[in-house]
Design an enzyme around this catalytic site. Structure first.
Site, PDB file in Angstrom:
ATOM      1  N   SER A 178       0.803  -1.229   0.000  1.00 12.90           N
ATOM      2  CA  SER A 178       0.000   0.000   0.000  1.00 12.90           C
ATOM      3  C   SER A 178       0.832   1.274   0.000  1.00 12.90           C
ATOM      4  O   SER A 178       0.335   2.337   0.336  1.00 12.90           O
ATOM      5  CB  SER A 178      -0.952   0.008   1.206  1.00 12.90           C
ATOM      6  N   LYS A 221      -5.015   3.039   9.889  1.00 15.15           N
ATOM      7  CA  LYS A 221      -4.153   4.021   9.219  1.00 15.15           C
ATOM      8  C   LYS A 221      -4.664   5.437   9.442  1.00 15.15           C
ATOM      9  O   LYS A 221      -3.882   6.370   9.660  1.00 15.15           O
ATOM     10  CB  LYS A 221      -4.081   3.702   7.722  1.00 15.15           C
TER      11      LYS A 221
END
Length: 248
Positions: A178, A221
């Site tokens: 990611s 996140k």
């Protein structure tokens, strides 16, 4: 729940013990890193035991209450073992904040890119990057290079300079799918000389065609970005459905 339990276990149930919420948060964020509360309970127990020793050694003083402050924690628990991530101090060229998922929540992850003059287009990768992240670096470079003219980047830079991509905290292994847009943005910034905002963090894998793929762990996140003081995050369009699950 944990505080009254430890107060009673350490013989202070007849004494008023106060650990304010901000002090408890300091214990959680600076002395523990876990998904549960076992370490937290051990740290609380350590504080209460130190208070119990003071109570026993009170001499002629009649002690009826204790209130723990943030500055007391250094005495009771020692030096802070963990630091919350903080955002970068200023906007910089070639420095981008990424977001990563870990087993104990999310964290911010800086990506640094520098151009080295007198090179021939070599790429150097450092910072304990895993295979997936190394592939992301090569993919991101291809994406930016293939769009160089569109973005107003001098194509000669790709053959006259070497490119160094680094993820700080080199002793910590890093991998996962990611970081693509973070790396691509850092390369674009270094190649164009344009600064990247310290108030923006991003996550998402990138394909050779420049598409951005959805990621997992958006909640963790996002919280990592929030804790660090970053106020804007960029996430893949396909993660729009996950935004409803984020806490306010």
């Amino acid at each position: 729940y944990l505080l009254p339990k430890q107060i009673e276990a350490n013989g202070l149930k007849d004494v008023k013990v106060v650990i304010p919420d901000d002090v408890m948060m300091q214990i959680i964020s600076c002395y523990t890193r876990e998904s549960g509360v076992r370490s937290l309970e051990r740290e609380i127990a350590s504080v209460i035991r130190k208070l119990a020793v003071k109570y026993v050694n009170r001499g002629d003083k009649e002690i009826k209450s204790f209130k723990v402050s943030k500055k007391d924690l250094r005495e009771y628990l020692g030096v802070e073992r963990y630091k919350d991530d903080v955002k970068n101090a200023e906007d910089e060229v070639g420095l981008v904040t990424g977001l990563a998922w870990t087993s104990v929540g999310g964290t911010t992850l800086n990506i640094e890119v520098s151009l080295v003059g007198g090179g021939k287009g070599d790429i150097k990768l450092t910072g304990s990057l895993g295979e997936v992240m190394k592939e992301s670096c090569h993919t991101a470079l291809t994406v930016i290079r293939s769009r160089a003219e569109k973005y107003g980047i001098d194509v000669d830079k790709f053959t006259k300079y070497d490119l160094h991509i680094h993820a700080p905290e080199g002793a910590t292994p890093k991998d996962g799918p990611s970081a693509g847009i973070t790396i691509a943005t850092a390369i674009f910034s270094a190649m164009s000389g344009r600064k990247v905002s310290k108030n923006v963090a991003m996550t998402g894998e990138i394909t050779l065609r420049g598409k951005v793929l959805p990621i997992g762990g958006l909640k963790e996140k996002s919280l990592a970005a929030f804790r660090s003081g970053v106020n804007t995050i960029i996430v893949p369009e396909d993660n729009r459905k996950d935004v409803d699950d984020l806490p306010a």
